[in-house]
Design a protein around this motif. Structure first.
Motif, mmCIF file in Angstrom:
data_model
loop_
_atom_site.group_PDB
_atom_site.id
_atom_site.type_symbol
_atom_site.label_atom_id
_atom_site.label_comp_id
_atom_site.label_asym_id
_atom_site.label_seq_id
_atom_site.Cartn_x
_atom_site.Cartn_y
_atom_site.Cartn_z
ATOM 1 N N VAL A 190 -14.839 18.675 -5.180
ATOM 2 C CA VAL A 190 -14.317 17.473 -4.836
ATOM 3 C C VAL A 190 -12.913 17.481 -6.254
ATOM 4 N N ASP A 191 -13.322 18.177 -7.676
ATOM 5 C CA ASP A 191 -11.811 18.132 -8.034
ATOM 6 C C ASP A 191 -10.457 18.352 -7.895
ATOM 7 N N ASN A 192 -10.487 19.893 -7.710
ATOM 8 C CA ASN A 192 -9.090 19.914 -6.783
ATOM 9 C C ASN A 192 -8.601 19.210 -5.922
ATOM 10 N N ALA A 193 -9.616 18.122 -4.724
ATOM 11 C CA ALA A 193 -9.442 17.344 -3.679
ATOM 12 C C ALA A 193 -8.717 16.378 -4.146
ATOM 13 N N ILE A 194 -9.924 15.972 -5.325
ATOM 14 C CA ILE A 194 -8.722 14.777 -5.952
ATOM 15 C C ILE A 194 -7.482 14.860 -6.602
ATOM 16 N N ASP A 195 -7.410 15.866 -6.993
ATOM 17 C CA ASP A 195 -6.199 16.167 -7.612
ATOM 18 C C ASP A 195 -4.849 16.571 -6.791
ATOM 19 N N SER A 196 -5.354 17.521 -5.696
ATOM 20 C CA SER A 196 -4.108 17.268 -4.610
ATOM 21 C C SER A 196 -3.929 16.410 -3.543
ATOM 22 N N ALA A 197 -4.678 15.391 -3.510
ATOM 23 C CA ALA A 197 -4.165 14.395 -3.456
ATOM 24 C C ALA A 197 -3.230 13.491 -4.646
ATOM 25 N N ALA A 198 -3.588 13.520 -5.472
ATOM 26 C CA ALA A 198 -2.695 12.797 -6.860
ATOM 27 C C ALA A 198 -0.807 12.954 -5.744
ATOM 28 N N SER A 199 -1.557 14.789 -6.378
ATOM 29 C CA SER A 199 0.308 15.181 -5.691
ATOM 30 C C SER A 199 0.557 14.676 -4.487
ATOM 31 N N LEU A 200 0.206 15.140 -3.143
ATOM 32 C CA LEU A 200 -0.067 14.541 -1.876
ATOM 33 C C LEU A 200 0.879 12.679 -2.258
ATOM 34 N N TYR A 201 0.131 12.270 -2.910
ATOM 35 C CA TYR A 201 0.223 10.678 -2.845
ATOM 36 C C TYR A 201 1.328 10.508 -3.755
ATOM 37 N N LEU A 202 1.668 11.252 -4.826
ATOM 38 C CA LEU A 202 3.521 11.109 -5.141
ATOM 39 C C LEU A 202 4.441 11.323 -4.330
ATOM 40 N N ASP A 203 4.178 12.637 -3.573
ATOM 41 C CA ASP A 203 4.744 12.914 -2.565
ATOM 42 C C ASP A 203 5.436 12.086 -1.838
ATOM 43 N N ILE A 204 4.706 11.566 -0.662
ATOM 44 C CA ILE A 204 4.655 10.240 -0.874
ATOM 45 C C ILE A 204 4.909 9.486 -1.020
ATOM 46 N N ILE A 205 5.229 8.578 -1.457
ATOM 47 C CA ILE A 205 5.320 7.295 -2.004
ATOM 48 C C ILE A 205 7.219 7.202 -2.610
ATOM 49 N N ASN A 206 7.572 8.663 -3.113
ATOM 50 C CA ASN A 206 8.883 8.856 -3.962
ATOM 51 C C ASN A 206 9.599 9.113 -2.120
ATOM 52 N N LEU A 207 8.618 9.622 -1.301
ATOM 53 C CA LEU A 207 9.320 9.483 0.242
ATOM 54 C C LEU A 207 9.623 8.999 1.220
ATOM 55 N N PHE A 208 9.676 7.988 0.953
ATOM 56 C CA PHE A 208 8.995 6.396 1.535
ATOM 57 C C PHE A 208 9.786 5.338 1.045
ATOM 58 N N LEU A 209 10.084 5.700 -0.094
ATOM 59 C CA LEU A 209 10.911 4.786 -1.365
ATOM 60 C C LEU A 209 13.369 5.780 -0.210
ATOM 61 N N ARG A 210 13.225 6.871 -0.242
ATOM 62 C CA ARG A 210 13.819 7.061 -0.541
ATOM 63 C C ARG A 210 14.402 6.773 1.610
ATOM 64 N N ILE A 211 13.252 6.812 1.741
ATOM 65 C CA ILE A 211 13.037 6.785 3.501
ATOM 66 C C ILE A 211 14.029 5.574 4.220
ATOM 67 N N LEU A 212 13.520 3.957 2.527
ATOM 68 C CA LEU A 212 13.190 2.760 3.246
ATOM 69 C C LEU A 212 15.034 2.480 1.998
ATOM 70 N N ARG A 213 15.424 2.870 1.542
ATOM 71 C CA ARG A 213 16.448 3.178 1.565
ATOM 72 C C ARG A 213 17.401 3.292 2.143
ATOM 73 N N ILE A 214 17.556 4.582 2.768
ATOM 74 C CA ILE A 214 18.655 4.952 3.289
ATOM 75 C C ILE A 214 18.632 4.306 5.230
ATOM 76 N N MET A 215 17.286 3.417 5.444
ATOM 77 C CA MET A 215 17.054 2.034 6.745
ATOM 78 C C MET A 215 17.637 1.664 6.719
ATOM 79 N N SER A 216 17.827 1.019 4.780
ATOM 80 C CA SER A 216 18.249 -0.436 5.074
ATOM 81 C C SER A 216 19.663 -0.375 4.270
ATOM 82 N N LYS A 217 20.409 0.831 4.564
ATOM 83 C CA LYS A 217 21.978 1.202 4.328
ATOM 84 C C LYS A 217 22.558 0.979 5.608
ATOM 85 N N LYS A 218 21.358 1.665 6.776
ATOM 86 C CA LYS A 218 21.520 1.237 7.982
ATOM 87 C C LYS A 218 21.788 -0.145 8.842
#
Length: 218
Positions: A190-218
């Motif tokens: 259970v602890d490793n599942a939560i830890d893994s989710a935390a890493s993936l959450y940070l990856d996905i949020i950062n990816l989302f913000l960059r994609i949002l910037r790219i699309m807005s510039k278009k």
């Protein structure tokens, strides 16, 4: 994207089934996004903007780093989940400030694109975990260089290259593959599942913000 040592703890929790492990990981991820959505839809942006930016950023950094430290050191699911929320809440408040600068249409498109890329990278991470493990160090170096370049552009020249958004988005796509591949190779607790989710959450949020910037510039 949290440090590897976070996921190398074994024998500290009872191992669970693969289905239960993935269910917990997914539920924790969805919890983080649900908290972000709630904050964005209920907290007025002007309330957060009324806080002095220096004070807000100091609180943001202290809270998120505390959350990362708790996740890094904790071997107990409850503490890891607390650390996860200490990351999720300040990021949600940051989104309260950031998202009003973008159109609703671009936000929806960015969410959809991020979801598709995330699923794709998870599939690749499952199929080629050894490859993503090999490129992890390169991704870290590339991310550090990208951060230094962006900070240098902002502070020294007051500009930023549009290409950096594409580069950083590619880096975080790679990190999703790395973290998902690792999540499926470590001991299923259970602890490793939560830890893994935390890493993936940070990856996905950062990816989302960059994609949002790219699309807005278009």
């Amino acid at each position: 994207m949290l440090e590897n040592q976070t996921f190398n703890r074994v024998g500290t929790n009872h191992q669970i089934s693969a289905n239960a492990y993935n269910l917990i990981l997914g539920a924790v991820l969805l919890w983080g996004f649900a908290v972000n959505w709630y904050l964005v839809t209920t907290v007025p942006a002007d309330v957060i903007q009324a806080i002095p930016m220096l004070l807000f950023m100091a609180g943001y950094m202290i809270t998120t780093l505390t959350g990362v430290a708790i996740i890094f050191k904790s071997e107990k699911p409850l503490y890891s989940f607390l650390g996860y929320n200490l990351i999720v809440v300040p990021i949600g408040l940051l989104l309260v400030i950031v998202l009003p600068d973008y159109s609703h249409q671009n936000i929806i498109k960015a969410v959809q694109t991020t979801a598709l890329l995330t699923v794709g990278m998870m599939l690749l991470g499952t199929a080629f975990p050894a490859f993503f493990k090999r490129i992890e160090a390169s991704l870290f170096i590339a991310l550090v260089v990208a951060i230094v370049v962006e900070l240098g552009q902002a502070w020294l020249f007051g500009t930023r290259l549009a290409a950096m958004d594409w580069i950083v988005a590619a880096i975080f796509c790679g990190y999703i593959g790395v973290d998902w591949g690792r999540a499926n190779q470590i001991e299923r607790t259970v602890d490793n599942a939560i830890d893994s989710a935390a890493s993936l959450y940070l990856d996905i949020i950062n990816l989302f913000l960059r994609i949002l910037r790219i699309m807005s510039k278009k």
